[in-house]
Design an enzyme around this catalytic site. Structure first.
Site, short mmCIF file in Angstrom:
data_model
loop_
_atom_site.label_atom_id
_atom_site.label_comp_id
_atom_site.label_asym_id
_atom_site.label_seq_id
_atom_site.Cartn_x
_atom_site.Cartn_y
_atom_site.Cartn_z
CG ASP B 195 -1.87 1.14 1.24
OD1 ASP B 195 -1.57 2.18 0.63
OD2 ASP B 195 -2.94 1.00 1.84
CG HIS B 196 1.39 4.20 -3.18
ND1 HIS B 196 0.27 3.80 -3.86
CD2 HIS B 196 1.30 5.54 -3.05
CE1 HIS B 196 -0.47 4.86 -4.13
NE2 HIS B 196 0.12 5.93 -3.65
CG HIS B 258 -4.55 4.67 -0.27
ND1 HIS B 258 -3.56 3.73 -0.26
CD2 HIS B 258 -4.70 5.04 -1.56
CE1 HIS B 258 -3.12 3.55 -1.51
NE2 HIS B 258 -3.81 4.33 -2.30
#
Lengths: 384, 507
Positions: B195-196, B258
């Site tokens: 999950d960047h 996010h």
């Protein structure tokens, strides 16, 4: 009356009569700056994360370090106090302190305001320096003392100023006589333990060399060669005439290897070339290692900078060489590994900038002292 | 199994994080993600001298390419997308020497890949340490993982790990199936789900801010906090991702990963250590405590919307349904607002308002902790007119930083109070360029540190929370309400907050 160097008021700001006047002037400058910023719908943050005290005995050095601090302001905003010891001015006359202050604006960081103060000590005013620095320090912030040139280890001003500092920054590249200064620094560092941290910018310059040498031996197949090193060669830069021989950096590199790998001194040999050094040391298993430190003329390098490293090893009849060279363009270095004379691996990497501002910037980010440096220094002193 | 011999030189080096010699294999090696994000990240790691001593990159994709062609294409791509410019040609040349391509159109291709990897190990002494990066569309995850297993691409010695891009599944069930498939080849501790957002410096700073400081944590609970607002606002529309977005919507695209990650970081208990187990254990506990949304009273807790025409940053933009690749009668949500509760001792009864959307007025990601007002008003009502409740705002992007809002006396005769901001600007305090999230995450994966990656139980709980909402919307008779592009979402979203006597922050 004999005059010393002239202080450039355009650069350093107007002269202030005493600490109170100086503080008042700083306040006035800050308000003017905020008003100016408000007209342009900006705000100015007054920021300081550290007190930086710089000691210089030449205006040129003082000015150069002031410029570095300006360039650093965006990363490490500080209250900078530059002490300029202008001894030549009034030989024998009573010492006098002269103060200036201004708010330099760093490039790209006009929203950050910080303060620079110049204190010129004319004549023999060394013993008064600490008394003017103390009231000017911003409370609660760490104090860094950056000493340009060789520190007078036994000097009174040095002792007092070091007493105020949380960290002492020196640059052994500037040491005129490394064979005397390095042991002296080692003694300071031994005393410093627990009281203040010690940084040598020259050690910081070695970091990329240490990183690459280390990474060779992260490769499992090459790791065993580290125990069977037979020779080390380190080159360092000199100018064309070979006048400035500054081997401190190269020596620190040797000290580092010796301390990490447990090498013991055997003898210092007479080198065949001027300015070179030749040692024999013993490996942990007793075998002999030949170490050669030699000056080389290389374009584009500062005097004393390491220009190349070659580590030779032999194991089970196989010869190995681990080589790092600077590229002709000094911003890159190439690492290569040769096994049995055959090139097995090569990689080119950028060398970080060695601008003084970068070095200082990196050091200011770190608070503690560096035991690895202390051990390298101690090993070096033992090698003699 | 080879034992790792300690390298005595490493001690005391500031760069203690260098990973072991290894090879990274990128599936989808000629794709968009590789050329825009992964390769620029790897090149920048090389530039910072953070890659291991011996390291190679093998790109794999269906269509055939020569090594030379592959290097040339990436040279252009990295030149364009690298965060540091211009490209350092010396470093690139040396970097590209260890960059290879293998076509994997069929089973034979995987065998070729295996042979190439074995040879690299021999030449470079990398001990068969391999990181497999799945940068393909999600449909290809399962076949590739199976092929890695079937063709023995895991080396016989060394470590193997797999990095998987989001979305991880499209609901709880498919995520479970995907995890099961992956587990036939990789153990859970070898699986790195990206999950960047977690790779962003400022997101990690949430943890530092909370747990490295002594002054915030005592206030971080229902006693002092009135509510929490989390905003992830985008100005962009669906762009070229309509094919994916039509299937996903804001719920799967942003909320499931996010937003819930941000929620977990804000609400979690202090972990015992900053390591993969402690941190993720605490995050999972938050997700477990997240109160499921009551599907019968959905509109009290979850609001969706879809953007219509409007103006964003002065430019006229089309409605979502007018975008290329979007169905004329699409019901995909481009906006979600949620009111959630974390049912535990610390947060009981404190609402967490979260919103995300496309084509909102400005790009902004922030977390605002809104504190309760002072219990007793000492100053007159007139004096306090300009006083807002205290708020601590963590700005994730842009203008990364932290600000604290509090009341101060206006310098006039008598008492007049105005709210002022105490501002910490990340950029002004540390002028160093923050590394890109992908640099951080790739380096972590190479080092085997999974702290910033999503664990299977985390993904499972995330889907468990969003699935019922997605299902309820899918079966609802009405389409999502339309909001004008360039506004803060549908009116219903305001009602969600104003019903509690609160308001969305002016982000």
């Amino acid at each position: 009356m004999a005059q010393g160097v002239t202080i450039d008021a355009a650069f350093w700001g107007a002269e202030a009569a005493g600490i109170v006047a100086l503080e008042r002037e700083l306040k006035r400058l800050r308000r003017a700056q905020s008003a100016h910023a408000r007209e342009q719908a900006r705000t100015v943050a007054r920021a300081a994360v550290l007190n930086l005290v710089v000691y210089a005995d030449r205006e040129l050095h003082a000015r150069r370090s002031a410029q570095s601090i300006s360039d650093l302001a965006s990363r490490h905003p500080s209250r900078a106090i530059v002490l300029l010891a202008d001894r030549g001015a009034h030989e024998g006359a009573e010492g006098r302190l002269e103060m200036h202050c201004h708010l330099p604006t760093a490039e790209n960081a006009t929203q950050v305001c910080y303060e620079q103060i110049l204190i010129r000590a004319r004549g023999d005013a060394d013993e008064r320096l600490a008394s003017v620095v103390i009231p000017l320090l911003v409370p609660d912030l760490p104090v860094f003392l950056w000493w340009t040139g060789s520190p007078p280890v036994a000097g009174r001003a040095f002792g007092q100023l070091v007493g105020l500092a949380d960290r002492l920054v020196v640059d052994s590249a500037d040491f005129a006589r490394p064979e005397e200064m390095l042991p002296a620094i080692a003694r300071i560092s031994a005393q410093a333990r627990g009281r203040f941290g010690l940084t040598d910018l020259n050690w910081t310059r070695l970091t990329p060399w240490r990183e690459i040498v280390t990474s060779f031996f992260d490769v499992p197949a090459w790791r065993p060669f580290l125990d069977t090193v037979t020779g080390v060669r380190v080159g360092f830069a000199v100018d064309m005439d070979g006048r400035q021989i500054l081997p401190s950096q190269a020596l620190l590199f040797i000290g580092w290897l010796a301390s990490r790998l447990g090498w013991r001194p055997i003898e210092a040999l007479a080198p065949s070339e001027a300015g070179g050094l030749l040692f024999a040391v013993a490996r942990a298993d007793g075998a002999r290692i030949q170490i050669r430190v030699r000056p080389r003329f290389e374009r584009g390098l500062a005097d004393g900078d390491v220009s190349g490293v070659r580590i030779q090893a032999e194991r089970d009849g196989q010869q190995a060489e681990f080589v790092i060279k600077r590229q002709p363009d000094p911003r890159h270095q190439t690492a290569s590994v040769l096994l049995g004379g055959e090139r097995r691996w090569e990689r080119t990497m950028p060398l970080p900038s060695f601008e003084i501002v970068e070095l200082i910037g990196e050091e200011l980010a770190i608070m503690g002292s560096d035991p690895t440096y202390e051990e390298a220094l101690a090993a070096l002193v033992r090698l003699g | 199994m080879a034992t790792t011999v300690v390298n005595p030189l490493r001690e005391g080096l500031r760069l203690a994080r260098t990973p072991e010699p290894s090879t990274i294999v990128i599936f989808g090696g000629s794709g968009d993600l590789t050329s825009r994000k992964l390769m620029p990240a790897l090149y920048n790691l090389a530039l910072q001298r953070l890659l291991p001593a011996t390291f190679s990159i093998v790109g794999a994709a269906r269509q055939p390419l020569t090594d030379k062609r592959y290097r040339d294409e990436l040279h252009t791509a990295v030149g364009e997308h690298s965060r540091t410019k211009p490209l350092n040609e010396e470093v690139w040349r040396s970097f590209a020497e260890h960059l290879y391509f293998v076509g994997t159109p069929d089973e034979r291709g995987y065998d070729t890949l295996g042979q190439r990897l074995d040879r690299l190990d021999q030449d470079l002494g990398t001990n068969a340490n391999r990181l497999f990066y799945l940068a393909t569309p999600p449909a290809a995850y399962e076949p590739i993982v199976k092929a890695i297993g079937a063709h023995g691409l895991r080396g016989s010695t060394g470590w193997s790990r797999v990095v998987i891009e989001k979305p991880f599944g499209r609901d709880r069930e498919s995520a479970r199936v995907l995890t099961e498939t992956i587990h036939t080849v990789f153990r859970e501790d070898e699986v790195f789900r990206i999950d960047h957002y977690l790779g962003k410096e400022t997101v990690q700073n949430i943890l530092v801010m909370r747990f490295a400081n002594g002054i915030f944590e005592p206030l971080w609970n229902r006693q002092y906090v009135d509510h929490v607002q989390i905003t992830v606002a985008e100005t962009i529309g669906v762009e070229e991702r309509a094919g994916y977005y039509e299937q996903a919507g804001a719920m799967r695209d942003i909320v499931q990963n996010h937003l819930l990650q941000l929620l977990a970081l804000v609400a979690m208990e202090p972990p015992a250590a900053f390591d993969d187990k402690s941190v993720r254990d605490e995050k999972v506990k938050v997700l477990h405590a997240l109160r499921p949304v009551d599907a019968d009273r959905l509109s009290d807790h979850a609001i969706r919307g879809q953007y219509g025409r409007g103006f964003v940053e002065g430019v006229a933009v089309p409605a979502y349904r007018e975008e290329q690749g979007v169905a004329k009668d699409s019901r995909t949500e481009t906006y979600v607002a949620l009111k959630c509760f974390v049912d535990n001792w610390r947060w009981e009864g404190i609402p967490f308002y979260m919103r995300t959307g496309k084509r909102l007025p400005k790009r902004s990601t922030e977390i605002a902790i809104q504190f309760r007002v002072a219990p007793h008003q000492v100053f007159s009502r007139e004096a306090s007119e300009g006083l807002d409740p205290n708020a601590l705002v963590l700005r994730i992007q842009p203008d990364e930083g932290v600000s604290l809002k509090f009341g101060a006396k206006v310098p006039v005769q008598g008492i007049r109070i105005r709210t002022v901001n105490m501002d910490f600007d990340y950029g002004a305090s540390f002028m160093v360029d923050a590394p890109d999230a992908y640099e951080t995450l790739i380096l972590d994966a190479l080092r085997g540190d999974a702290t910033l990656f999503t664990r299977r139980d985390e993904v499972d709980q995330q889907w468990a929370f969003v699935d019922p909402i997605i299902d309820a919307w899918a079966t609802a008779p009405a389409a999502p309400p339309i909001y004008e592009a360039g506004t803060w979402g549908p009116a219903d979203a305001d009602a969600l907050v104003t019903a509690d006597g609160r308001a969305w922050r002016k982000a």
